[in-house]
Design a protein around this motif. Structure first.
Motif, PDB file in Angstrom:
ATOM      1  N   LEU A 209      57.068  51.516  29.892  1.00  0.00           N
ATOM      2  CA  LEU A 209      57.118  50.333  29.030  1.00  0.00           C
ATOM      3  C   LEU A 209      55.888  49.449  29.215  1.00  0.00           C
ATOM      4  O   LEU A 209      55.609  48.582  28.396  1.00  0.00           O
ATOM      5  N   ALA A 210      55.154  49.662  30.300  1.00  0.00           N
ATOM      6  CA  ALA A 210      53.952  48.870  30.561  1.00  0.00           C
ATOM      7  C   ALA A 210      52.770  49.430  29.771  1.00  0.00           C
ATOM      8  O   ALA A 210      52.684  50.631  29.516  1.00  0.00           O
ATOM      9  N   THR A 211      51.862  48.549  29.407  1.00  0.00           N
ATOM     10  CA  THR A 211      50.635  48.941  28.721  1.00  0.00           C
ATOM     11  C   THR A 211      49.484  48.867  29.706  1.00  0.00           C
ATOM     12  O   THR A 211      49.227  47.813  30.290  1.00  0.00           O
ATOM     13  N   ASP A 212      48.791  49.990  29.886  1.00  0.00           N
ATOM     14  CA  ASP A 212      47.749  50.084  30.904  1.00  0.00           C
ATOM     15  C   ASP A 212      46.358  50.054  30.290  1.00  0.00           C
ATOM     16  O   ASP A 212      46.113  50.627  29.224  1.00  0.00           O
ATOM     17  N   LYS A 213      45.444  49.406  31.009  1.00  0.00           N
ATOM     18  CA  LYS A 213      44.034  49.377  30.620  1.00  0.00           C
ATOM     19  C   LYS A 213      43.186  49.606  31.863  1.00  0.00           C
ATOM     20  O   LYS A 213      43.620  49.315  32.977  1.00  0.00           O
ATOM     21  N   VAL A 214      41.970  50.118  31.652  1.00  0.00           N
ATOM     22  CA  VAL A 214      41.078  50.338  32.791  1.00  0.00           C
ATOM     23  C   VAL A 214      39.671  49.869  32.447  1.00  0.00           C
ATOM     24  O   VAL A 214      39.215  50.017  31.307  1.00  0.00           O
ATOM     25  N   ASP A 215      39.016  49.267  33.404  1.00  0.00           N
ATOM     26  CA  ASP A 215      37.620  48.844  33.286  1.00  0.00           C
ATOM     27  C   ASP A 215      36.823  49.675  34.284  1.00  0.00           C
ATOM     28  O   ASP A 215      36.815  49.388  35.480  1.00  0.00           O
ATOM     29  N   LEU A 216      36.176  50.736  33.794  1.00  0.00           N
ATOM     30  CA  LEU A 216      35.466  51.645  34.678  1.00  0.00           C
ATOM     31  C   LEU A 216      34.248  50.993  35.313  1.00  0.00           C
ATOM     32  O   LEU A 216      33.917  51.266  36.467  1.00  0.00           O
ATOM     33  N   LYS A 217      33.600  50.104  34.576  1.00  0.00           N
ATOM     34  CA  LYS A 217      32.399  49.448  35.094  1.00  0.00           C
ATOM     35  C   LYS A 217      32.737  48.536  36.265  1.00  0.00           C
ATOM     36  O   LYS A 217      32.067  48.548  37.304  1.00  0.00           O
ATOM     37  N   ASN A 218      33.753  47.723  36.107  1.00  0.00           N
ATOM     38  CA  ASN A 218      34.140  46.767  37.150  1.00  0.00           C
ATOM     39  C   ASN A 218      35.214  47.303  38.083  1.00  0.00           C
ATOM     40  O   ASN A 218      35.691  46.587  38.965  1.00  0.00           O
ATOM     41  N   GLU A 219      35.623  48.513  37.862  1.00  0.00           N
ATOM     42  CA  GLU A 219      36.516  49.257  38.748  1.00  0.00           C
ATOM     43  C   GLU A 219      37.844  48.556  39.006  1.00  0.00           C
ATOM     44  O   GLU A 219      38.199  48.230  40.132  1.00  0.00           O
ATOM     45  N   PHE A 220      38.584  48.344  37.928  1.00  0.00           N
ATOM     46  CA  PHE A 220      39.946  47.843  38.074  1.00  0.00           C
ATOM     47  C   PHE A 220      40.806  48.354  36.932  1.00  0.00           C
ATOM     48  O   PHE A 220      40.310  48.781  35.890  1.00  0.00           O
ATOM     49  N   ALA A 221      42.102  48.315  37.135  1.00  0.00           N
ATOM     50  CA  ALA A 221      43.067  48.646  36.094  1.00  0.00           C
ATOM     51  C   ALA A 221      44.039  47.490  35.972  1.00  0.00           C
ATOM     52  O   ALA A 221      44.309  46.780  36.945  1.00  0.00           O
TER      53      ALA A 221
ATOM     54  N   SER B 281      47.888  46.256  33.999  1.00  0.00           N
ATOM     55  CA  SER B 281      49.084  46.703  33.288  1.00  0.00           C
ATOM     56  C   SER B 281      49.891  45.491  32.863  1.00  0.00           C
ATOM     57  O   SER B 281      50.081  44.548  33.639  1.00  0.00           O
ATOM     58  N   SER B 282      50.345  45.540  31.627  1.00  0.00           N
ATOM     59  CA  SER B 282      51.090  44.420  31.056  1.00  0.00           C
ATOM     60  C   SER B 282      52.490  44.868  30.670  1.00  0.00           C
ATOM     61  O   SER B 282      52.673  45.917  30.050  1.00  0.00           O
ATOM     62  N   ALA B 283      53.471  44.072  31.050  1.00  0.00           N
ATOM     63  CA  ALA B 283      54.857  44.336  30.679  1.00  0.00           C
ATOM     64  C   ALA B 283      55.221  43.488  29.475  1.00  0.00           C
ATOM     65  O   ALA B 283      55.427  42.277  29.596  1.00  0.00           O
TER      66      ALA B 283
END
Length: 438
Positions: free
Chosen positions: A63-75, A77-79
Motif C-alpha cells: 500500500l506504500a508508494t516508494d521512490k528512490v533518489d540514486l544521486k543522493n542515495e536515499f529511498a 515511502s509514503s503511506a
C-alpha cells in the motif's frame, strides 16, 4: 443544508479519527517499505521496479508508494500520502531510517575492511575453485532437487558445498553469485559468532553477569550473557510482525535498537523462560560494544577478526542511528559468502589453519536451550528433537525470515545455503539433497 454539513462533519471526524488511530501502523508500514527499498537498491543492487514487484509486493506493505533518489542515495515511502519515511545509504554501514532531518547530515564512523582475495580458490578466497568430481555424488539427482524449490517456492539462491567444494549452485532471475541477499535473523548467528571469537580471545566470559548498568539495582542483575545468547533471560518481549509490537517498534521507530530489551522487566526467571527475542540480540550487540574502548574498534572487530578473516568480503552488517550493529536482522552477503560462514562452523572454528573459536563454542551453540524443546541453541536453530524427521539430529542452522537458511551437516561434511521469499518443505528438500550424496 444542515444535514449536508452534519454529514460532512461526521465523515471528516471519522477520517481524522481513523488517521489518528492508524498513524502508528502507517509509520511502521512506510518505515518497513523505505528501509527495505533502500537496502534492496543500494546493497542488493536491484531496481526500484524489481523491489516493488518482489520484496514489497505483499499486504499491507504494497500500500506504500516508494521512490528512490540514486544521486543522493536515499529511498522514501509514503503511506496514502499521509506519512512519508526516508531511509538513507551510508558507506560501509548500509541503510538506516531517519527520524529527524539532522540524521541525513550526521557524521559517522566506517568500519575498516580488508581487500578481497580474488586469486585464492574458493572457499579460502574468491577465485575459481579447483575442479573436483565426487564419485559418490549423483549430480543429476542433486541438481534436480535444487531446481525443485525454484518457481512456486520463490527461491532466489541455493549453494550446496560438499568437502569445501561447491557441487551445485543455482540462482533465480535477477540474481547471481555476486548478489548480496539479506539474511534477516541469520544475523543473530553472525552476532553469536562474534561472541565466540571474543570468548576465544579471552575478551569476554559469557558466564558473567550481563554488564548492563540499569539492571544492577534490581533482579535483572542476575541475568548472564549466556542467558541472553540462549534467549532465556526471562525478560518481557513481544516478537510479532503482524501488528505493532516490541519487534516492529524497535526496527522501525527506534534510534538505538539496543534499548528496548534493556528497558523490559522480568516476567520469568533466567534460564527458565525461553522466549525468542530480536531485542535480546540487539542488546547483545550493545554488550559487544562494551568490550572495546572506542566505537571504531567495535565496528572494526566484527570484520577484522571474523567476517573478512574468512573472506566474507561481500557482507555488510547494517547499523542503527546510534551506531550499533543491528544484530537481530540486517546482514547482507552473497550466497557463497553465507556458505563460508557455514564452513567455518563445519570446521569447528578453524579457517585455513587459524582458529577463530574453539570446538567448545560449536558445542555450546548447538546445545539445546532449556525450554526450547530441542529447537534452539545460542542464536542457532537445532534439529535435536528431529523436527526434520528425515534429517540427522546433529544438523543445525542459521534461520532467517521467509526461509533464509545456512544448514550445517557435521557428519556429511556438507553446508547448504538457501535464500527466497517464502518458506518451503525443508524436510523433503534436505532429505533429497542427502540422498543424492551417498
Amino acid at each position: 443544508m444542515k444535514i449536508l454539513k452534519r454529514t460532512f462533519l461526521f465523515f471528516a471526524v471519522t477520517i481524522t479519527l481513523a488517521v489518528i488511530y492508524n498513524y502508528p501502523k502507517l509509520n511502521i508500514l512506510s518505515g518497513y517499505s523505505a528501509k527495505n527499498t533502500a537496502s534492496s537498491i543500494f546493497l542488493g543492487e536491484r531496481t526500484l521496479q524489481f523491489t516493488d514487484q518482489t520484496d514489497n509486493n505483499f499486504s499491507p506493505v504494497n500500500l506504500a508508494t516508494d521512490k528512490v533518489d540514486l544521486k543522493n542515495e536515499f529511498a522514501s515511502s509514503s503511506a496514502f500520502g499521509l506519512l512519508t519515511r526516508k531511509a538513507i545509504y551510508r558507506e560501509g554501514l548500509g541503510t538506516v531510517l531517519t527520524l529527524e532531518d539532522s540524521d541525513e547530515t550526521a557524521s559517522y564512523l566506517i568500519p575498516k575492511r580488508t581487500k578481497p582475495d580474488n586469486i585464492t580458490p574458493f572457499p579460502f578466497g574468491n577465485g575459481p575453485q579447483k575442479d573436483t568430481v565426487f564419485a559418490n555424488v549423483n549430480y543429476n539427482k542433486l541438481n534436480e532437487t535444487v531446481s525443485s524449490i525454484f518457481g512456486k517456492d520463490k527461491t532466489r539462491a541455493v549453494v550446496v558445498i560438499y568437502k569445501d567444494q561447491i557441487i551445485s549452485e543455482k540462482y533465480d532471475n535477477g540474481f547471481h553469485k555476486n548478489s548480496r541477499i539479506l539474511g534477516w535473523s541469520m544475523t543473530k548467528s553472525i552476532m553469536s559468532t562474534v561472541f565466540g571469537v571474543l570468548q576465544h580471545q579471552n575478551k569476554i566470559n559469557i558466564q558473567d553477569k550481563a554488564p548492563i548498568d540499569s539492571w544492577q539495582n534490581d533482579t535483572r542483575k542476575d541475568i548472564t550473557i549466556n542467558n541472553l545468547l540462549q534467549m532465556n533471560s526471562g525478560l518481557e518481549w513481544d516478537e510479532n510482525y503482524d501488528e505493532i509490537s516490541d519487534a516492529t517498534k524497535m526496527l522501525f521507530l527506534e534510534r538505538d535498537m539496543t534499548k528496548m530489551q534493556e528497558e523490559k522487566q522480568l516476567v520469568g526467571s533466567p534460564n527458565n523462560s525461553w522466549n525468542y527475542s530480536s531485542g535480546t540480540s540487539n542488546l547483545l550487540s550493545k554488550i559487544a560494544r562494551k568490550q572495546f574502548i572506542s566505537h571504531q574498534e567495535y565496528l572494526d572487530f566484527w570484520y577484522t577478526d571474523f567476517i573478512d578473516k574468512i573472506g566474507m568480503n561481500s557482507m555488510i552488517v547494517e547499523t542503527d542511528l546510534a551506531g550499533n550493529y543491528v544484530a537481530s536482522s540486517y546482514a547482507w552477503a552473497t550466497a557463497r559468502d553465507w556458505g563460508k560462514f557455514g564452513l567455518l562452523y563445519l570446521h569447528n572454528g578453524q579457517w585455513n589453519g587459524e582458529q577463530l573459536f574453539t570446538k567448545k563454542w560449536v558445542d555450546y551453540v548447538t546445545t539445546p536451550t532449556k525450554g526450547s524443546k530441542g529447537t534452539y541453541g545460542a542464536q542457532f536453530w537445532l534439529n535435536a528433537e528431529k523436527q526434520f524427521k528425515d534429517v540427522p539430529k546433529n544438523m543445525y542452522f542459521a534461520d532467517g525470515y521467509q526461509g533464509q537458511r545456512v544448514y550445517v551437516f557435521p557428519d556429511q561434511d556438507l553446508v547448504l545455503v538457501r535464500f527466497g521469499l517464502t518458506n518451503f518443505d525443508e524436510n523433503e528438500f534436505l532429505k533429497r539433497i542427502l540422498k543424492s550424496i551417498k
